[in-house]
Design a protein around this motif. Structure first.
Motif, PDB file in Angstrom:
ATOM      1  N   LEU A 204       7.795 -12.161   0.075  1.00 47.09           N
ATOM      2  CA  LEU A 204       6.939 -11.105   0.592  1.00 47.09           C
ATOM      3  C   LEU A 204       7.739  -9.823   0.796  1.00 47.09           C
ATOM      4  N   PRO A 205       7.075  -8.671   0.814  1.00 43.42           N
ATOM      5  CA  PRO A 205       7.772  -7.425   1.161  1.00 43.42           C
ATOM      6  C   PRO A 205       8.358  -7.516   2.571  1.00 43.42           C
ATOM      7  N   ASP A 206       9.342  -6.681   2.814  1.00 46.85           N
ATOM      8  CA  ASP A 206      10.057  -6.767   4.092  1.00 46.85           C
ATOM      9  C   ASP A 206       9.139  -6.593   5.293  1.00 46.85           C
ATOM     10  N   MET A 207       8.287  -5.584   5.259  1.00 47.70           N
ATOM     11  CA  MET A 207       7.406  -5.331   6.391  1.00 47.70           C
ATOM     12  C   MET A 207       6.404  -6.460   6.576  1.00 47.70           C
ATOM     13  N   ALA A 208       5.937  -7.020   5.458  1.00 51.15           N
ATOM     14  CA  ALA A 208       5.008  -8.149   5.552  1.00 51.15           C
ATOM     15  C   ALA A 208       5.705  -9.355   6.159  1.00 51.15           C
ATOM     16  N   THR A 209       6.966  -9.566   5.819  1.00 49.93           N
ATOM     17  CA  THR A 209       7.727 -10.686   6.376  1.00 49.93           C
ATOM     18  C   THR A 209       7.899 -10.534   7.878  1.00 49.93           C
ATOM     19  N   VAL A 210       8.229  -9.311   8.308  1.00 52.88           N
ATOM     20  CA  VAL A 210       8.405  -9.057   9.744  1.00 52.88           C
ATOM     21  C   VAL A 210       7.088  -9.248  10.490  1.00 52.88           C
ATOM     22  N   ALA A 211       6.002  -8.716   9.907  1.00 59.96           N
ATOM     23  CA  ALA A 211       4.700  -8.830  10.558  1.00 59.96           C
ATOM     24  C   ALA A 211       4.265 -10.285  10.664  1.00 59.96           C
ATOM     25  N   ALA A 212       4.444 -11.033   9.575  1.00 60.25           N
ATOM     26  CA  ALA A 212       4.064 -12.445   9.592  1.00 60.25           C
ATOM     27  C   ALA A 212       4.943 -13.232  10.563  1.00 60.25           C
ATOM     28  N   GLY A 213       6.235 -12.896  10.617  1.00 58.04           N
ATOM     29  CA  GLY A 213       7.133 -13.579  11.554  1.00 58.04           C
ATOM     30  C   GLY A 213       6.759 -13.305  12.999  1.00 58.04           C
ATOM     31  N   THR A 214       6.372 -12.065  13.283  1.00 58.71           N
ATOM     32  CA  THR A 214       5.950 -11.723  14.634  1.00 58.71           C
ATOM     33  C   THR A 214       4.671 -12.460  15.019  1.00 58.71           C
ATOM     34  N   ALA A 215       3.719 -12.512  14.086  1.00 55.77           N
ATOM     35  CA  ALA A 215       2.474 -13.234  14.352  1.00 55.77           C
ATOM     36  C   ALA A 215       2.755 -14.711  14.602  1.00 55.77           C
ATOM     37  N   TRP A 216       3.655 -15.278  13.818  1.00 57.96           N
ATOM     38  CA  TRP A 216       4.034 -16.681  14.005  1.00 57.96           C
ATOM     39  C   TRP A 216       4.661 -16.891  15.388  1.00 57.96           C
ATOM     40  N   ALA A 217       5.527 -15.951  15.799  1.00 51.87           N
ATOM     41  CA  ALA A 217       6.168 -16.062  17.103  1.00 51.87           C
ATOM     42  C   ALA A 217       5.136 -16.013  18.226  1.00 51.87           C
ATOM     43  N   VAL A 218       4.152 -15.127  18.092  1.00 51.67           N
ATOM     44  CA  VAL A 218       3.107 -15.019  19.117  1.00 51.67           C
ATOM     45  C   VAL A 218       2.315 -16.319  19.213  1.00 51.67           C
ATOM     46  N   LEU A 219       1.950 -16.880  18.085  1.00 49.87           N
ATOM     47  CA  LEU A 219       1.188 -18.131  18.093  1.00 49.87           C
ATOM     48  C   LEU A 219       1.972 -19.265  18.743  1.00 49.87           C
ATOM     49  N   ILE A 220       3.251 -19.359  18.426  1.00 45.48           N
ATOM     50  CA  ILE A 220       4.083 -20.421  18.997  1.00 45.48           C
ATOM     51  C   ILE A 220       4.214 -20.258  20.509  1.00 45.48           C
TER      52      ILE A 220
END
Length: 243
Positions: A204-220
């Motif tokens: 994924l593009p860098d910004m998409a990776t960061v956004a998806a990682g942040t969303a994953w962190a919030v869910l966890i």
């Protein structure tokens, strides 16, 4: 939090330099980023310690306020205000369990550390016992009791009496609640790190990776810490858009 920052920066640097040879370039960039972040955390830690050590007193104040609002609430607002009392108590319980670690007066391997943990668990058990009567007892009396317990905890904490937040007679026969925060934090770090590393291999593009990682962190964190999840993700401030 530092572990999450390190993993997030590793993913960003990997996305920028994974096509470059030799690989030591992006590894060096990642190592420098983590080193700078660690120095920043160490330098700013001292300024935040007084605030952290007084969080228990602030949560006692919030609990007393919630009890006061519930006490004076109308019939239509009573359910909402009582729910707010429960939320305030969950936050207060967490700070009670962490009080001995935040005080700065108890060494990590001190023999008295276990006694302080047991006492904190008994205090939480007492708070939960009082809260349990809200559903079938006199609301005014129970709210007054909870507010009184919070006031006593705050007074003792300000005086530095971490091992006597509530008097011993009030805690007799109370089975201490176990502190599972460390296990939940460890699980959160492992799951977040695993998810972010997995995203790095999706291309994924860098910004998409960061956004998806942040969303994953919030869910966890929401799954592991419930309504207190936001307190465990100050890292989200790093991803807020600039002015």
């Amino acid at each position: 939090m530092l572990a999450y920052i390190a993993v997030a920066y590793f993913v960003i640097v990997l996305g920028l330099y994974r096509e470059h040879d030799p690989p030591w370039r992006w590894m060096l960039a990642w190592a420098i980023s983590v080193t700078l972040l660690m120095k920043l955390c160490v330098k700013t830690r001292g300024a935040g310690l007084p605030f952290v050590r007084n969080l228990l007193t602030l949560e006692c104040k919030a609990t007393i306020r919630a009890c006061s609002e519930a006490y004076g609430a109308s019939h239509a607002q009573r359910a909402e205000k009582l729910s707010a009392v429960g939320t305030a108590l969950r936050r207060l319980e967490g700070d009670v369990m962490r009080a001995h670690r935040r005080s700065g007066t108890v060494a990590f391997l001190s023999p008295g550390r276990r006694e302080l943990k047991v006492h904190a668990g008994q205090v939480v058990a007492k708070l939960r016992e009082a809260e349990a009567t809200l559903g079938h007892g006199d609301h005014a009396a129970v709210l007054s009791e909870i507010a009184g317990l919070a006031a006593t905890i705050a007074e003792q904490h300000v005086a530095g009496h971490i091992g006597s937040l509530l008097p011993k007679p009030a805690l007799e026969g109370k089975q201490p609640v176990r502190d599972r925060e460390v296990l939940r934090v460890a699980a959160a770090v492992v799951l977040i790190a695993g998810g972010v590393v997995g995203l790095a291999f999706l291309g994924l593009p860098d910004m998409a990776t960061v956004a998806a990682g942040t969303a994953w962190a919030v869910l966890i964190t929401m799954a592991l810490f419930g309504s207190n999840w936001a307190r465990y993700l100050p890292i989200l401030d790093l991803f807020k858009p600039g002015p």
